[in-house]
Design a protein around this motif. Sequence first.
Motif, PDB file in Angstrom:
ATOM      1  N   ALA A  12       8.154  81.278 -63.556  1.00  0.00           N
ATOM      2  CA  ALA A  12       8.850  80.412 -62.607  1.00  0.00           C
ATOM      3  C   ALA A  12       8.037  80.248 -61.327  1.00  0.00           C
ATOM      4  O   ALA A  12       7.978  79.151 -60.758  1.00  0.00           O
ATOM      5  CB  ALA A  12      10.229  80.979 -62.292  1.00  0.00           C
ATOM      6  N   SER A  13       7.377  81.312 -60.861  1.00  0.00           N
ATOM      7  CA  SER A  13       6.599  81.201 -59.622  1.00  0.00           C
ATOM      8  C   SER A  13       5.372  80.315 -59.836  1.00  0.00           C
ATOM      9  O   SER A  13       5.018  79.513 -58.965  1.00  0.00           O
ATOM     10  CB  SER A  13       6.178  82.576 -59.113  1.00  0.00           C
ATOM     11  OG  SER A  13       5.332  83.214 -60.041  1.00  0.00           O
ATOM     12  N   TYR A  14       4.730  80.439 -61.003  1.00  0.00           N
ATOM     13  CA  TYR A  14       3.588  79.570 -61.311  1.00  0.00           C
ATOM     14  C   TYR A  14       4.042  78.114 -61.397  1.00  0.00           C
ATOM     15  O   TYR A  14       3.397  77.217 -60.859  1.00  0.00           O
ATOM     16  CB  TYR A  14       2.942  80.003 -62.637  1.00  0.00           C
ATOM     17  CG  TYR A  14       1.784  79.119 -63.061  1.00  0.00           C
ATOM     18  CD1 TYR A  14       0.506  79.363 -62.589  1.00  0.00           C
ATOM     19  CD2 TYR A  14       1.977  78.046 -63.918  1.00  0.00           C
ATOM     20  CE1 TYR A  14      -0.562  78.557 -62.971  1.00  0.00           C
ATOM     21  CE2 TYR A  14       0.922  77.238 -64.308  1.00  0.00           C
ATOM     22  CZ  TYR A  14      -0.341  77.494 -63.827  1.00  0.00           C
ATOM     23  OH  TYR A  14      -1.393  76.691 -64.207  1.00  0.00           O
ATOM     24  N   ALA A  15       5.187  77.883 -62.046  1.00  0.00           N
ATOM     25  CA  ALA A  15       5.710  76.527 -62.184  1.00  0.00           C
ATOM     26  C   ALA A  15       6.040  75.930 -60.822  1.00  0.00           C
ATOM     27  O   ALA A  15       5.740  74.758 -60.557  1.00  0.00           O
ATOM     28  CB  ALA A  15       6.942  76.530 -63.081  1.00  0.00           C
ATOM     29  N   ARG A  16       6.617  76.719 -59.929  1.00  0.00           N
ATOM     30  CA  ARG A  16       6.957  76.212 -58.590  1.00  0.00           C
ATOM     31  C   ARG A  16       5.681  75.873 -57.816  1.00  0.00           C
ATOM     32  O   ARG A  16       5.592  74.817 -57.192  1.00  0.00           O
ATOM     33  CB  ARG A  16       7.788  77.225 -57.822  1.00  0.00           C
ATOM     34  CG  ARG A  16       8.138  76.732 -56.414  1.00  0.00           C
ATOM     35  CD  ARG A  16       9.289  77.486 -55.821  1.00  0.00           C
ATOM     36  NE  ARG A  16       9.487  77.188 -54.420  1.00  0.00           N
ATOM     37  CZ  ARG A  16      10.070  76.079 -53.956  1.00  0.00           C
ATOM     38  NH1 ARG A  16      10.493  75.171 -54.801  1.00  0.00           N
ATOM     39  NH2 ARG A  16      10.213  75.886 -52.667  1.00  0.00           N
ATOM     40  N   ARG A  17       4.686  76.758 -57.852  1.00  0.00           N
ATOM     41  CA  ARG A  17       3.411  76.473 -57.173  1.00  0.00           C
ATOM     42  C   ARG A  17       2.776  75.215 -57.743  1.00  0.00           C
ATOM     43  O   ARG A  17       2.271  74.365 -57.014  1.00  0.00           O
ATOM     44  CB  ARG A  17       2.448  77.654 -57.309  1.00  0.00           C
ATOM     45  CG  ARG A  17       2.709  78.798 -56.372  1.00  0.00           C
ATOM     46  CD  ARG A  17       1.564  79.816 -56.357  1.00  0.00           C
ATOM     47  NE  ARG A  17       1.046  80.167 -57.666  1.00  0.00           N
ATOM     48  CZ  ARG A  17       1.479  81.169 -58.417  1.00  0.00           C
ATOM     49  NH1 ARG A  17       2.469  81.936 -57.973  1.00  0.00           N
ATOM     50  NH2 ARG A  17       0.940  81.413 -59.596  1.00  0.00           N
ATOM     51  N   GLN A  18       2.805  75.090 -59.053  1.00  0.00           N
ATOM     52  CA  GLN A  18       2.239  73.922 -59.721  1.00  0.00           C
ATOM     53  C   GLN A  18       2.956  72.644 -59.270  1.00  0.00           C
ATOM     54  O   GLN A  18       2.309  71.633 -58.972  1.00  0.00           O
ATOM     55  CB  GLN A  18       2.380  74.117 -61.229  1.00  0.00           C
ATOM     56  CG  GLN A  18       1.714  73.088 -62.082  1.00  0.00           C
ATOM     57  CD  GLN A  18       1.918  73.391 -63.555  1.00  0.00           C
ATOM     58  OE1 GLN A  18       2.973  73.888 -63.955  1.00  0.00           O
ATOM     59  NE2 GLN A  18       0.923  73.101 -64.356  1.00  0.00           N
ATOM     60  N   ASN A  19       4.264  72.669 -59.193  1.00  0.00           N
ATOM     61  CA  ASN A  19       5.034  71.504 -58.758  1.00  0.00           C
ATOM     62  C   ASN A  19       4.759  71.163 -57.299  1.00  0.00           C
ATOM     63  O   ASN A  19       4.694  69.989 -56.933  1.00  0.00           O
ATOM     64  CB  ASN A  19       6.528  71.734 -58.981  1.00  0.00           C
ATOM     65  CG  ASN A  19       6.894  71.775 -60.444  1.00  0.00           C
ATOM     66  OD1 ASN A  19       6.122  71.340 -61.303  1.00  0.00           O
ATOM     67  ND2 ASN A  19       8.057  72.310 -60.754  1.00  0.00           N
ATOM     68  N   ILE A  20       4.599  72.176 -56.460  1.00  0.00           N
ATOM     69  CA  ILE A  20       4.303  71.927 -55.046  1.00  0.00           C
ATOM     70  C   ILE A  20       2.919  71.308 -54.896  1.00  0.00           C
ATOM     71  O   ILE A  20       2.743  70.323 -54.165  1.00  0.00           O
ATOM     72  CB  ILE A  20       4.435  73.228 -54.217  1.00  0.00           C
ATOM     73  CG1 ILE A  20       5.915  73.619 -54.100  1.00  0.00           C
ATOM     74  CG2 ILE A  20       3.804  73.067 -52.840  1.00  0.00           C
ATOM     75  CD1 ILE A  20       6.150  74.965 -53.467  1.00  0.00           C
ATOM     76  N   VAL A  21       1.931  71.843 -55.588  1.00  0.00           N
ATOM     77  CA  VAL A  21       0.575  71.282 -55.517  1.00  0.00           C
ATOM     78  C   VAL A  21       0.575  69.844 -56.025  1.00  0.00           C
ATOM     79  O   VAL A  21      -0.026  68.948 -55.419  1.00  0.00           O
ATOM     80  CB  VAL A  21      -0.430  72.142 -56.299  1.00  0.00           C
ATOM     81  CG1 VAL A  21      -1.763  71.442 -56.469  1.00  0.00           C
ATOM     82  CG2 VAL A  21      -0.625  73.479 -55.598  1.00  0.00           C
ATOM     83  N   ALA A  22       1.288  69.597 -57.122  1.00  0.00           N
ATOM     84  CA  ALA A  22       1.355  68.246 -57.680  1.00  0.00           C
ATOM     85  C   ALA A  22       2.008  67.269 -56.712  1.00  0.00           C
ATOM     86  O   ALA A  22       1.702  66.078 -56.724  1.00  0.00           O
ATOM     87  CB  ALA A  22       2.113  68.262 -58.999  1.00  0.00           C
ATOM     88  N   ALA A  23       2.883  67.728 -55.856  1.00  0.00           N
ATOM     89  CA  ALA A  23       3.510  66.865 -54.865  1.00  0.00           C
ATOM     90  C   ALA A  23       2.678  66.765 -53.586  1.00  0.00           C
ATOM     91  O   ALA A  23       2.688  65.737 -52.910  1.00  0.00           O
ATOM     92  CB  ALA A  23       4.909  67.379 -54.536  1.00  0.00           C
ATOM     93  N   LEU A  24       1.946  67.824 -53.240  1.00  0.00           N
ATOM     94  CA  LEU A  24       1.137  67.799 -52.019  1.00  0.00           C
ATOM     95  C   LEU A  24      -0.073  66.878 -52.137  1.00  0.00           C
ATOM     96  O   LEU A  24      -0.507  66.297 -51.132  1.00  0.00           O
ATOM     97  CB  LEU A  24       0.683  69.209 -51.646  1.00  0.00           C
ATOM     98  CG  LEU A  24       1.757  70.116 -51.055  1.00  0.00           C
ATOM     99  CD1 LEU A  24       1.193  71.515 -50.822  1.00  0.00           C
ATOM    100  CD2 LEU A  24       2.321  69.545 -49.770  1.00  0.00           C
ATOM    101  N   VAL A  25      -0.613  66.716 -53.328  1.00  0.00           N
ATOM    102  CA  VAL A  25      -1.779  65.840 -53.497  1.00  0.00           C
ATOM    103  C   VAL A  25      -1.444  64.406 -53.082  1.00  0.00           C
ATOM    104  O   VAL A  25      -2.127  63.835 -52.229  1.00  0.00           O
ATOM    105  CB  VAL A  25      -2.343  65.931 -54.938  1.00  0.00           C
ATOM    106  CG1 VAL A  25      -3.360  64.842 -55.201  1.00  0.00           C
ATOM    107  CG2 VAL A  25      -2.949  67.307 -55.166  1.00  0.00           C
ATOM    108  N   PRO A  26      -0.389  63.775 -53.621  1.00  0.00           N
ATOM    109  CA  PRO A  26      -0.080  62.418 -53.149  1.00  0.00           C
ATOM    110  C   PRO A  26       0.407  62.391 -51.705  1.00  0.00           C
ATOM    111  O   PRO A  26       0.223  61.393 -51.009  1.00  0.00           O
ATOM    112  CB  PRO A  26       0.992  61.913 -54.117  1.00  0.00           C
ATOM    113  CG  PRO A  26       1.532  63.120 -54.776  1.00  0.00           C
ATOM    114  CD  PRO A  26       0.453  64.155 -54.745  1.00  0.00           C
TER     115      PRO A  26
END
Length: 183
Positions: free
Chosen positions: A36-50
């Motif tokens: 869950a922590s990896y998934a949350r970090r992944q989702n945050i990075v995916a949103a921070l790029v745009p």
Amino acid sequence: MSTHGRPPAGGPATAPSSPSAPDTAPDGDGAAPVSASYARRQNIVAALVPLVFGLVMAVLSWRLGVGDLADPGPGLWPLIVSVALVVLAAALVLRSRPTGAEERFTGDAVLVAAGAASLAGYALLFERVGFEIPTVALLVLWLRVLGRESWRITVAVSLATTAAAYLLFITALGVSLPHLVHM
């Protein structure tokens, strides 16, 4: 249920496992589930790029001059699109909780990054060299390297597409593009 963890065609789908129960077995595709922590970090990075991209584009659009609604400047529409991108990306950051559909990054993510970087290189070369050589080079990279097509298909599609673009934009439509060949 089939042996690969997928329901048979036309059959009922099984409910996903509870998010509170940790999955330790690989899913049907052989990839281990992510924490869950990896998934949350992944989702945050995916949103921070745009989000970062939108902020940079907003600043650059503002520098072009936005004018006003009665007399819009060249940066008005890019600014509007940039602000929309920032707002939507910020909403994604706020809604970054894991959904259960996240997967680990693989080598395919590198291919996507290479494709995006090649577009930046294309844009840089376009003005300096003309559109023919960068267009053929971009298509060769995408088809042969990223798409793993045969040389025959790569050469045929790259040359035919570049020639078609030349005929359409430069010859038929009279668009002023930097180019090497003058007919």
